[in-house]
Design a protein around this motif. Structure first.
Motif, PDB file in Angstrom:
ATOM      1  N   PHE A 205      -2.856   6.384   0.076  1.00  0.00           N
ATOM      2  CA  PHE A 205      -3.328   7.119   1.241  1.00  0.00           C
ATOM      3  C   PHE A 205      -2.571   8.438   1.319  1.00  0.00           C
ATOM      4  O   PHE A 205      -1.414   8.527   0.923  1.00  0.00           O
TER       5      PHE A 205
ATOM      6  N   GLU B  65       0.858  -1.173   0.000  1.00  0.00           N
ATOM      7  CA  GLU B  65       0.000   0.000   0.000  1.00  0.00           C
ATOM      8  C   GLU B  65       0.901   1.231   0.000  1.00  0.00           C
ATOM      9  O   GLU B  65       1.949   1.243   0.648  1.00  0.00           O
TER      10      GLU B  65
ATOM     11  N   PHE C 282      -5.860   5.109   6.226  1.00  0.00           N
ATOM     12  CA  PHE C 282      -4.464   4.796   6.556  1.00  0.00           C
ATOM     13  C   PHE C 282      -4.098   3.412   6.029  1.00  0.00           C
ATOM     14  O   PHE C 282      -4.963   2.559   5.847  1.00  0.00           O
ATOM     15  N   PRO C 283      -2.792   3.174   5.842  1.00  0.00           N
ATOM     16  CA  PRO C 283      -2.348   1.846   5.401  1.00  0.00           C
ATOM     17  C   PRO C 283      -2.666   0.773   6.443  1.00  0.00           C
ATOM     18  O   PRO C 283      -2.916   1.067   7.611  1.00  0.00           O
TER      19      PRO C 283
ATOM     20  N   PHE D 204       5.732  14.089  15.666  1.00  0.00           N
ATOM     21  CA  PHE D 204       5.643  14.460  14.255  1.00  0.00           C
ATOM     22  C   PHE D 204       4.180  14.563  13.873  1.00  0.00           C
ATOM     23  O   PHE D 204       3.337  13.846  14.407  1.00  0.00           O
ATOM     24  N   THR D 205       3.899  15.454  12.962  1.00  0.00           N
ATOM     25  CA  THR D 205       2.515  15.800  12.655  1.00  0.00           C
ATOM     26  C   THR D 205       2.167  15.495  11.210  1.00  0.00           C
ATOM     27  O   THR D 205       2.986  15.681  10.319  1.00  0.00           O
ATOM     28  N   ALA D 206       0.932  15.078  10.995  1.00  0.00           N
ATOM     29  CA  ALA D 206       0.404  15.020   9.639  1.00  0.00           C
ATOM     30  C   ALA D 206      -1.098  15.269   9.695  1.00  0.00           C
ATOM     31  O   ALA D 206      -1.751  14.913  10.680  1.00  0.00           O
ATOM     32  N   GLY D 207      -1.612  15.897   8.671  1.00  0.00           N
ATOM     33  CA  GLY D 207      -3.052  16.088   8.533  1.00  0.00           C
ATOM     34  C   GLY D 207      -3.577  15.123   7.488  1.00  0.00           C
ATOM     35  O   GLY D 207      -2.956  14.957   6.434  1.00  0.00           O
ATOM     36  N   VAL D 208      -4.685  14.478   7.791  1.00  0.00           N
ATOM     37  CA  VAL D 208      -5.224  13.477   6.870  1.00  0.00           C
ATOM     38  C   VAL D 208      -6.664  13.830   6.518  1.00  0.00           C
ATOM     39  O   VAL D 208      -7.561  13.720   7.367  1.00  0.00           O
TER      40      VAL D 208
ATOM     41  N   TYR E  52      -1.559  11.722  13.520  1.00  0.00           N
ATOM     42  CA  TYR E  52      -2.358  12.072  12.354  1.00  0.00           C
ATOM     43  C   TYR E  52      -3.614  12.798  12.809  1.00  0.00           C
ATOM     44  O   TYR E  52      -4.441  12.219  13.526  1.00  0.00           O
TER      45      TYR E  52
ATOM     46  N   THR F  19       8.245   3.739  15.895  1.00  0.00           N
ATOM     47  CA  THR F  19       7.259   4.812  15.796  1.00  0.00           C
ATOM     48  C   THR F  19       5.926   4.368  16.374  1.00  0.00           C
ATOM     49  O   THR F  19       5.439   3.278  16.058  1.00  0.00           O
TER      50      THR F  19
ATOM     51  N   GLU G 210       9.297   7.190  18.899  1.00  0.00           N
ATOM     52  CA  GLU G 210       8.923   8.494  18.356  1.00  0.00           C
ATOM     53  C   GLU G 210       7.419   8.457  18.096  1.00  0.00           C
ATOM     54  O   GLU G 210       6.876   7.441  17.665  1.00  0.00           O
TER      55      GLU G 210
ATOM     56  N   ARG H  80       2.141   5.389  16.325  1.00  0.00           N
ATOM     57  CA  ARG H  80       1.282   6.250  15.504  1.00  0.00           C
ATOM     58  C   ARG H  80      -0.107   6.390  16.105  1.00  0.00           C
ATOM     59  O   ARG H  80      -0.775   5.403  16.401  1.00  0.00           O
TER      60      ARG H  80
ATOM     61  N   GLY I 199      -0.949  15.376   4.743  1.00  0.00           N
ATOM     62  CA  GLY I 199      -0.241  16.635   4.563  1.00  0.00           C
ATOM     63  C   GLY I 199       0.650  16.871   5.764  1.00  0.00           C
ATOM     64  O   GLY I 199       0.223  16.659   6.901  1.00  0.00           O
TER      65      GLY I 199
ATOM     66  N   SER J  16      -1.207   0.159  10.369  1.00  0.00           N
ATOM     67  CA  SER J  16      -0.205   1.225  10.533  1.00  0.00           C
ATOM     68  C   SER J  16      -0.453   2.097  11.763  1.00  0.00           C
ATOM     69  O   SER J  16       0.367   2.951  12.078  1.00  0.00           O
TER      70      SER J  16
ATOM     71  N   GLN K 294       4.094   9.797  16.083  1.00  0.00           N
ATOM     72  CA  GLN K 294       3.587  10.499  14.903  1.00  0.00           C
ATOM     73  C   GLN K 294       2.075  10.605  15.051  1.00  0.00           C
ATOM     74  O   GLN K 294       1.399   9.588  15.260  1.00  0.00           O
TER      75      GLN K 294
END
Lengths: 355, 355
Positions: free
Chosen positions: A123, A96, B136-137, B123-127, B100, B53, B96, B55, A126, B140, B98
């Motif tokens: 997937f 994936e 998401f995969p 660590f940051t991400a916007g989904v 979402y 990580t 660490e 998540r 940002g 994950s 992360q």
């Protein structure tokens, strides 16, 4: 303190989305090389034997559409490699894909998300932040891509604005045709930024992971003062100078304004990558002259509006680009290709060493 | 076709960021339970022995600040568990993190990113996307959190707008005090949506991963028509009815407008989770009555403006909330706690079964 100068968001007439042809052309030219690079150099074996998640990051992605096109190219090439190496035929055996679109916090992520391809096979996430620092967990990325973004510096070297420094950059907004010290100040800032960039990516890329950088550069053996991007920004510089002459902009402000961009030579780049020590250089070559048209007022505005607003004030924008659009050097010549032997594109492919 | 109704973005007076006290209070009340739940139930052993990580995803995060506060609570609790279980003392041995932040494409991610805590340790991400589908995969995520978001349906059941259906919901915007068929239509849509939600999360959560859901519900053995959220939206309904009476809104439009929200009973929820089969239910309990103030005009607007605009038109917004603010039932009573024994909050903790 790093500064932020994103491309102009949204899809209005001054947006990056509508004014990024130069970057698109340059990236398109590298498409075949990209596919071949992935096919030849991606070690499927170093990934887990069972198909898992393949994570791709585009750093400095802006808002598309270029980033969407290149992500598709990358995924196509990776998939081909999987099919070939694994002798699997069904797409179900592919990993994936998860794609991180990353750019500065001030990038227009709302627009980016709203315009994501509806039929995408990955997937999405940002990631806001500067690629000069850490953005991702350790060893979490399999492929990093960055196209025509690394020439943006994290800041303007202070001495360019110091009237007592030999690097004081009076009457210019870049280092083209500038004294040696100006170019050196830019070069030193670039070295700092690239070291930070590679240090962060060395931690984030999984062993065996690939990183492809498309970078505007200058030919072997040339000095920064002969820099290739200067002609591209010359209409902006001369328009600002015209505004000073007409009393629309103070000379002090003009003198203190500098664009935070720099084009390295191959030697500079190679030294910086080797100094990091985490990467094997697979390809580091010029992909030829970057033929580009002088940017239209809209094209220039899409890339520079945020930095101009910040340093010269909001009120400067409309009169500046109104005057710019009347500049005799670019008026009506949007399709005129600028022939600049100093402008070359670098195709840089590196592989994260195994631990 | 799923519809999108995000909270109002930015930080203006009508924004969710400035009008999310009810959700904040409810989530704050669950903080100690959250910490205990993680501490007791997180299997560090099922993660890799080497810190890696971790998540976390907040689904339906809106724009903060609530999501930032709860993410900190989650990370604190997970870190404590790591310290205890691994007998490690230095923070360097922690994984660490992360995080979402996920919500609908139309959520104001630009504002979310601009207001991220500067001292965050992750660590940051916007989904962008709907939590009713995959985001998401596979395997994950290690921890999924969603607070007061799952009551939003993916769509309005068609029959509510069908004048020939027994579920035609004339003169109401929700199913409180409505005929049996109206509540059933809502309940059936909720079941579809929750099945989709758990199906997607079952694929995304790693084995042993935890999911914590804070859900507004209704007491054991009650019917949907006794639903707890109806009083909360009653001022909106009566204001819309007033507008019909004053000729400011057509009766047809009013009759065809319904809020896509639903509060399940514990039994409904348990059946839906068990039907999925991928999760062990660790906790599924009421955490007591949800005491809430009737929402002010601004508070109501932050949560409903986008759906009202879409269904009733842009021009309705200003007169509607102007009239709403004069509603005698809520005027000046922002601090009046509404006592509704039908309004309960559910604390739901499930664990992804091992493969």
């Amino acid at each position: 303190m790093a500064e932020e100068f994103p491309m102009t968001g949204g899809d209005g007439p001054n947006s990056y989305a509508k004014n990024s042809n130069a970057a698109a052309k340059a990236a398109d030219g590298a498409k075949a090389m990209l596919a071949a690079a992935i096919f030849e150099n991606l070690d499927i074996e170093t990934l887990q034997s069972r198909p898992t998640t393949f994570r791709i990051a585009d750093l400095g992605c802006s808002v598309g559409p270029n980033t969407f096109i290149q992500v598709d190219n990358i995924i196509d090439a990776v998939s081909q490699k999987y099919h070939k190496k694994s002798k699997v035929q069904s797409a179900g055996e592919l990993p994936e894909f998860q794609v991180y679109f990353s750019d500065l916090v001030s990038n227009d992520f709302n627009y980016l998300f709203a315009t994501l391809p509806r039929d995408r096979q990955y997937f999405t996430a940002g990631v806001p932040g500067s690629f000069h620092g850490r953005l991702f967990p350790e060893a979490s990325l399999n492929f990093v891509y960055t196209a025509y973004a690394l020439h943006w510096l994290s800041k303007i070297p202070d001495e360019l604005r110091d009237i007592n420094s030999p690097a004081f950059n009076k009457g210019r907004i870049l280092y083209g045709s500038a004294p040696y010290e100006v170019g050196q100040a830019y070069s030193a800032q670039y070295a700092k930024d690239i070291k930070s960039f590679f240090h962060a990516r060395g931690q984030e890329l999984a062993p065996g992971g690939l990183m492809l950088l498309l970078i505007p550069g200058r030919p072997h053996g040339t000095l920064p003062a002969q820099n290739s991007l200067a002609p591209y920004f010359q209409p902006l510089e001369s328009t600002l100078a015209d505004m000073v002459n007409e009393g629309l902009l103070s000379e002090d402000k003009f003198d203190s304004f500098n664009l935070p961009v720099y084009c390295p030579s191959v030697e500079e780049l190679r030294d910086l990558i080797e100094e990091n020590g985490c990467f094997d250089i697979l390809t580091l070559e010029s992909i030829g002259q970057m033929a580009f048209s002088l940017p239209s007022a809209q094209g220039c505005r899409a890339g520079t509006e945020s930095i101009l607003r910040k340093h010269l004030g909001d009120e400067i924008i409309e009169p500046l680009f109104d005057l710019y659009s009347k500049n005799k050097n670019i008026a009506g010549s949007a399709s005129l290709v600028h022939d600049d032997s100093m402008a070359v594109g670098f195709f840089v492919l590196v592989k994260r060493k195994l631990l």
